[in-house]
Scaffold this motif. Structure first.
Motif, short mmCIF file in Angstrom:
data_model
loop_
_atom_site.label_atom_id
_atom_site.label_comp_id
_atom_site.label_asym_id
_atom_site.label_seq_id
_atom_site.Cartn_x
_atom_site.Cartn_y
_atom_site.Cartn_z
N ALA A 45 0.84 -1.21 0.00
CA ALA A 45 0.00 0.00 0.00
C ALA A 45 0.87 1.26 0.00
O ALA A 45 0.58 2.23 -0.72
CB ALA A 45 -0.92 -0.01 1.22
N ARG A 46 1.93 1.25 0.78
CA ARG A 46 2.85 2.41 0.81
C ARG A 46 3.52 2.58 -0.56
O ARG A 46 3.68 3.69 -1.05
CB ARG A 46 3.89 2.23 1.91
N LYS A 51 4.04 5.59 -5.63
CA LYS A 51 4.00 5.54 -7.09
C LYS A 51 2.92 6.48 -7.64
O LYS A 51 3.14 7.21 -8.60
CB LYS A 51 3.69 4.12 -7.58
N ASP A 52 1.74 6.44 -7.00
CA ASP A 52 0.64 7.29 -7.45
C ASP A 52 0.95 8.77 -7.30
O ASP A 52 0.35 9.61 -7.96
CB ASP A 52 -0.64 6.96 -6.66
N THR A 78 11.71 -4.79 1.18
CA THR A 78 12.16 -3.44 1.48
C THR A 78 11.64 -2.50 0.40
O THR A 78 11.72 -2.80 -0.79
CB THR A 78 13.71 -3.38 1.51
N LEU A 79 11.11 -1.36 0.83
CA LEU A 79 10.65 -0.33 -0.08
C LEU A 79 11.80 0.64 -0.30
O LEU A 79 12.30 1.26 0.65
CB LEU A 79 9.44 0.39 0.51
N MET A 93 5.00 9.82 3.29
CA MET A 93 4.81 8.76 4.27
C MET A 93 4.18 9.31 5.55
O MET A 93 3.38 8.64 6.20
CB MET A 93 6.12 8.06 4.59
N SER A 94 4.51 10.55 5.91
CA SER A 94 3.86 11.19 7.06
C SER A 94 2.37 11.35 6.80
O SER A 94 1.54 11.09 7.67
CB SER A 94 4.49 12.54 7.34
N GLU A 95 2.02 11.76 5.59
CA GLU A 95 0.62 11.89 5.22
C GLU A 95 -0.07 10.53 5.22
O GLU A 95 -1.20 10.40 5.67
CB GLU A 95 0.48 12.53 3.83
N PHE A 96 0.63 9.51 4.72
CA PHE A 96 0.08 8.16 4.68
C PHE A 96 -0.23 7.68 6.11
O PHE A 96 -1.26 7.04 6.35
CB PHE A 96 1.06 7.22 4.00
#
Length: 99
Positions: A45-46, A51-52, A78-79, A93-96
Motif C-alpha cells: 500500500a505504501r 507511485k501514485d 524493502t521499499l 509517508m507522514s501523510e500516509f
C-alpha cells in the motif's frame, strides 16, 4: 572486417560507461520502509501510494533461498526510493500515516 583504432576506442568507452552506470545505479536508491509476512499488504500500500504520487520507487525482496534446515519461511520486503525523491517520499509517508 576489422575494427580500426577509433571504432575500438568508441566501443570500449561505451562499455565503460555502461558498467559505470549499472554499478553506481545501486547507490542512488535508499531504504524507506520494510516489512515481513505480517505486513506485506501495508508495504504494498505504501509503495502504491508513493507511485501514485510520482515517486520513483521499487520493492526489493529479501527472501532467503529455500533451506531444508530453515525453521520458518519468512519473507521480507524493502521499499526503496530514488535518493533524489527521498525528502518528498518522507513527507508523503507522514501523510500516509495520518490516514
Amino acid at each position: 572486417m576489422t575494427l580500426d583504432f577509433w571504432e575500438l576506442l568508441f566501443v570500449s568507452l561505451v562499455i565503460v560507461v555502461l558498467i559505470y552506470y549499472f554499478v553506481f545505479q545501486k547507490n542512488k536508491w535508499v531504504e524507506l520502509y520494510g516489512g515481513t509476512n505480517k505486513n506485506l499488504g501495508e508495504v504494498q500500500a505504501r509503495y502504491s501510494y508513493l507511485k501514485d504520487n510520482g515517486i520513483r520507487c521499487r520493492l526489493k525482496s529479501n527472501t532467503p533461498p529455500p533451506n531444508r534446515y530453515a525453521t520458518s519461511n519468512t519473507t521480507s520486503v524493502t521499499l526503496l526510493v530514488y535518493k533524489e525523491d527521498e525528502d518528498k517520499a518522507l513527507k508523503l509517508m507522514s501523510e500516509f500515516n495520518r490516514k
